[in-house]
Design a protein around this motif. Structure first.
Motif, PDB file in Angstrom:
ATOM      1  N   PRO A  55       0.689  -1.228   0.008  1.00  0.00           N
ATOM      2  CA  PRO A  55      -0.159  -0.081   0.051  1.00  0.00           C
ATOM      3  C   PRO A  55       0.881   1.379  -0.156  1.00  0.00           C
ATOM      4  O   PRO A  55       0.565   2.252  -0.527  1.00  0.00           O
ATOM      5  CB  PRO A  55      -0.941  -0.057   1.251  1.00  0.00           C
ATOM      6  N   LEU A  56       2.159   1.396   0.651  1.00  0.00           N
ATOM      7  CA  LEU A  56       2.885   2.544   0.731  1.00  0.00           C
ATOM      8  C   LEU A  56       3.616   2.750  -0.799  1.00  0.00           C
ATOM      9  O   LEU A  56       3.478   3.998  -1.066  1.00  0.00           O
ATOM     10  CB  LEU A  56       3.933   2.327   1.742  1.00  0.00           C
ATOM     11  N   ARG A  57       3.757   1.902  -1.246  1.00  0.00           N
ATOM     12  CA  ARG A  57       4.387   1.990  -2.643  1.00  0.00           C
ATOM     13  C   ARG A  57       3.418   2.632  -3.576  1.00  0.00           C
ATOM     14  O   ARG A  57       3.523   3.339  -4.627  1.00  0.00           O
ATOM     15  CB  ARG A  57       4.939   0.626  -3.353  1.00  0.00           C
TER      16      ARG A  57
ATOM     17  N   TYR B  96       9.483   7.854   3.374  1.00  0.00           N
ATOM     18  CA  TYR B  96      10.691   7.301   2.796  1.00  0.00           C
ATOM     19  C   TYR B  96      11.832   6.825   3.955  1.00  0.00           C
ATOM     20  O   TYR B  96      12.126   5.935   4.002  1.00  0.00           O
ATOM     21  CB  TYR B  96      11.665   8.012   1.822  1.00  0.00           C
ATOM     22  N   CYS B  97      11.815   7.705   5.079  1.00  0.00           N
ATOM     23  CA  CYS B  97      12.455   7.724   6.194  1.00  0.00           C
ATOM     24  C   CYS B  97      11.872   6.628   7.174  1.00  0.00           C
ATOM     25  O   CYS B  97      12.685   5.596   7.657  1.00  0.00           O
ATOM     26  CB  CYS B  97      12.840   9.088   6.663  1.00  0.00           C
ATOM     27  N   LEU B  98      10.577   6.780   7.589  1.00  0.00           N
ATOM     28  CA  LEU B  98      10.235   5.907   8.616  1.00  0.00           C
ATOM     29  C   LEU B  98       9.569   4.566   7.981  1.00  0.00           C
ATOM     30  O   LEU B  98       9.497   3.761   8.902  1.00  0.00           O
ATOM     31  CB  LEU B  98       8.580   6.691   9.143  1.00  0.00           C
ATOM     32  N   PHE B  99       9.316   4.480   6.533  1.00  0.00           N
ATOM     33  CA  PHE B  99       9.221   3.171   6.347  1.00  0.00           C
ATOM     34  C   PHE B  99      10.494   2.546   5.293  1.00  0.00           C
ATOM     35  O   PHE B  99      10.214   2.323   4.008  1.00  0.00           O
ATOM     36  CB  PHE B  99       7.874   3.251   5.630  1.00  0.00           C
ATOM     37  N   HIS B 100      11.488   2.813   5.689  1.00  0.00           N
ATOM     38  CA  HIS B 100      12.747   2.854   4.652  1.00  0.00           C
ATOM     39  C   HIS B 100      12.797   1.251   4.313  1.00  0.00           C
ATOM     40  O   HIS B 100      13.441   1.174   3.304  1.00  0.00           O
ATOM     41  CB  HIS B 100      14.123   3.093   5.373  1.00  0.00           C
ATOM     42  N   GLU B 101      12.313   0.532   5.026  1.00  0.00           N
ATOM     43  CA  GLU B 101      12.604  -0.968   4.352  1.00  0.00           C
ATOM     44  C   GLU B 101      11.829  -0.846   2.964  1.00  0.00           C
ATOM     45  O   GLU B 101      11.919  -1.912   2.277  1.00  0.00           O
ATOM     46  CB  GLU B 101      11.748  -2.187   5.508  1.00  0.00           C
ATOM     47  N   CYS B 102      10.784  -0.374   2.730  1.00  0.00           N
ATOM     48  CA  CYS B 102      10.154  -0.161   1.575  1.00  0.00           C
ATOM     49  C   CYS B 102      10.442   0.603   0.353  1.00  0.00           C
ATOM     50  O   CYS B 102      10.160   0.538  -0.651  1.00  0.00           O
ATOM     51  CB  CYS B 102       8.545   0.094   1.786  1.00  0.00           C
ATOM     52  N   PHE B 103      11.433   1.588   1.022  1.00  0.00           N
ATOM     53  CA  PHE B 103      12.236   2.476  -0.082  1.00  0.00           C
ATOM     54  C   PHE B 103      13.317   2.333  -0.136  1.00  0.00           C
ATOM     55  O   PHE B 103      14.165   3.572  -0.207  1.00  0.00           O
ATOM     56  CB  PHE B 103      11.457   3.650   0.382  1.00  0.00           C
ATOM     57  N   SER B 104      14.112   1.398   0.025  1.00  0.00           N
ATOM     58  CA  SER B 104      15.619   1.211   0.015  1.00  0.00           C
ATOM     59  C   SER B 104      16.178   1.785  -0.997  1.00  0.00           C
ATOM     60  O   SER B 104      17.293   2.195  -0.818  1.00  0.00           O
ATOM     61  CB  SER B 104      15.922  -0.226   0.449  1.00  0.00           C
ATOM     62  N   ASN B 105      15.557   2.053  -2.404  1.00  0.00           N
ATOM     63  CA  ASN B 105      16.364   2.456  -3.230  1.00  0.00           C
ATOM     64  C   ASN B 105      15.954   4.035  -3.580  1.00  0.00           C
ATOM     65  O   ASN B 105      16.668   4.511  -4.498  1.00  0.00           O
ATOM     66  CB  ASN B 105      15.985   1.690  -4.609  1.00  0.00           C
ATOM     67  N   THR B 106      15.439   4.553  -2.730  1.00  0.00           N
ATOM     68  CA  THR B 106      15.135   5.917  -3.011  1.00  0.00           C
ATOM     69  C   THR B 106      16.213   6.879  -2.592  1.00  0.00           C
ATOM     70  O   THR B 106      16.690   6.654  -1.432  1.00  0.00           O
ATOM     71  CB  THR B 106      13.827   6.279  -2.210  1.00  0.00           C
TER      72      THR B 106
ATOM     73  N   GLN C 102      18.921   9.208   1.979  1.00  0.00           N
ATOM     74  CA  GLN C 102      20.442   9.913   2.418  1.00  0.00           C
ATOM     75  C   GLN C 102      20.197  10.888   3.383  1.00  0.00           C
ATOM     76  O   GLN C 102      20.854  10.914   4.354  1.00  0.00           O
ATOM     77  CB  GLN C 102      20.958  10.728   0.886  1.00  0.00           C
ATOM     78  N   ASP C 103      19.057  11.635   3.292  1.00  0.00           N
ATOM     79  CA  ASP C 103      18.846  12.509   4.542  1.00  0.00           C
ATOM     80  C   ASP C 103      18.050  11.895   5.566  1.00  0.00           C
ATOM     81  O   ASP C 103      17.847  12.858   6.568  1.00  0.00           O
ATOM     82  CB  ASP C 103      17.979  13.712   3.873  1.00  0.00           C
ATOM     83  N   CYS C 104      17.936  10.636   5.530  1.00  0.00           N
ATOM     84  CA  CYS C 104      17.019  10.110   6.433  1.00  0.00           C
ATOM     85  C   CYS C 104      17.938   9.684   7.683  1.00  0.00           C
ATOM     86  O   CYS C 104      18.811   9.070   7.547  1.00  0.00           O
ATOM     87  CB  CYS C 104      16.152   8.889   6.072  1.00  0.00           C
ATOM     88  N   ASP C 105      17.628  10.576   9.015  1.00  0.00           N
ATOM     89  CA  ASP C 105      18.350  10.130   9.881  1.00  0.00           C
ATOM     90  C   ASP C 105      17.333   9.426  11.255  1.00  0.00           C
ATOM     91  O   ASP C 105      17.242   9.842  12.152  1.00  0.00           O
ATOM     92  CB  ASP C 105      18.726  11.732  10.645  1.00  0.00           C
TER      93      ASP C 105
END
Ligand code: NAG
Ligand code: NAG
Ligand code: NAG
Length: 210
Positions: free
Chosen positions: A38-40, A187-197, A201-204
Motif C-alpha cells: 500500500p505504501l508503494r 521514505y525515512c520512517l518506512f525505509h524498508e519499503c523504499f530502500s532504493n530511494t 540519504q537525508d534520513c536520520d
C-alpha cells in the motif's frame, strides 16, 4: 449485537487482540513487509503531486494547518535526539496521525469539481489503505501504549477541536510542501519499503532496535 462492529478502529483492535497474539513475534518486525504494497501504491500517486498541488493551484496559495502538521525530516531527527522512548513505531504512528489531518485540510479547501479534489481523495483512500494494514500488522497493545511526553503533547494539539484552538496554533503551508513532507518522511520512517530511494540519504531515523 456487539457494539464494536460500528467502529472501524475498535473492530480492528478487537480482531488483532484476539487473533494475532499467537503470531505476535513475526508481526513485531520493525516494518512488516505487508506495509510496502500500500505504501508503494501511495508513492506512485504522490509522483503527480507537482501538477495537482502546484500547477492547479493559484500562485503561492497556502493551506491553514496546525503547526504540528508541518512534519519534516528535521522534526524526526530532533525528536530522536531529544526524547527517550521515541522509536520508529511511535514516529510511524505520529506520521499517520499528522498526515491524515494534512490530507483532510487540503480536501477541505477544494471545491467538488476542482481537478485536484479527486486526486487528493484518491491519495486519502490509499493512505487509509496503508493505515489499515499498519493497524492490522501490530498487536493491539501497541496502540494503547503510553506515548513519550512530547509526542503526547503534539498528539493532543493535533486532535484539539479547531474552535478551541488559539490563533497562534495555526500555520500556513503550500499544499505541495505538505505532500513533499509526507513523502520524504515516509521514505525515512518506512525505509524498508523504499530502500532504493535517494531521499533516504537525508534520513536520520532513530536507531532501529531489534
Ligand atoms: C517512489 O516514487 C518515486 C517517484 O516519485 C520513484 O522514483 C521511486 O522509485 C518510488 N519508490 C518505490 C519504492 O516505488
Ligand atoms: C510568490 O512568492 C514568491 C516568493 O515569496 C514571490 O517572489 C512572488 O512575488 C509571489 N508571487 C505572487 C503572485 O504573489
Ligand atoms: C516540526 O518543526 C517545526 C519547526 O521547527 C514546528 O513548527 C513543528 O511543530 C514541528 N512538527 C512537529 C510534528 O513536531
Amino acid at each position: 449485537m456487539p457494539r464494536f462492529i460500528y467502529h472501524r478502529n475498535v473492530f480492528f483492535f478487537f480482531n488483532t487482540s484476539t487473533c494475532l497474539l499467537l503470531i505476535a513475534p513475526i508481526l513485531m518486525a520493525p516494518t512488516s513487509a505487508s506495509m510496502c504494497t500500500p505504501l508503494r501504491t501511495l508513492n506512485n500517486s504522490l509522483s503527480y503531486r507537482r501538477r495537482y498541488m502546484k500547477h492547479y493551484f493559484p500562485i503561492n496559495y497556502t493551506v491553514r494547518v496546525h503547526h504540528e502538521e508541518i512534519f519534516k525530516l528535521s522534526n524526526i531527527s530532533k525528536m530522536c535526539l531529544d526524547e527517550d522512548g521515541v522509536d520508529e513505531l511511535v514516529l510511524q504512528r505520529l506520521w499517520f496521525q499528522v498526515n491524515q489531518g494534512v490530507l483532510k485540510k487540503i480536501i477541505q479547501v477544494l471545491p467538488k469539481r476542482h481537478p485536484s479534489r479527486s486526486y487528493t481523495a484518491e491519495l486519502e483512500r490509499r493512505f487509509k489503505d496503508a493505515e489499515g494494514v499498519f493497524v492490522l500488522s501490530h498487536p493491539a497493545e501497541v496502540f494503547y501504549q503510553e506515548l513519550p511526553e512530547t509526542i503526547q503533547d503534539i498528539w493532543d494539539r493535533l486532535t484539539e477541536e479547531p474552535e478551541r484552538m488559539v490563533d497562534t496554533s495555526w500555520g500556513y503551508a503550500f499544499p505541495k510542501s505538505l505532500l513533499d513532507n509526507l513523502c520524504h518522511t515516509m521514505y525515512c520512517l518506512f525505509h524498508e519499503c523504499f530502500s532504493n530511494t535517494e531521499d533516504q540519504q537525508d534520513c536520520d531515523e532513530c536507531a532501529v532496535s531489534g
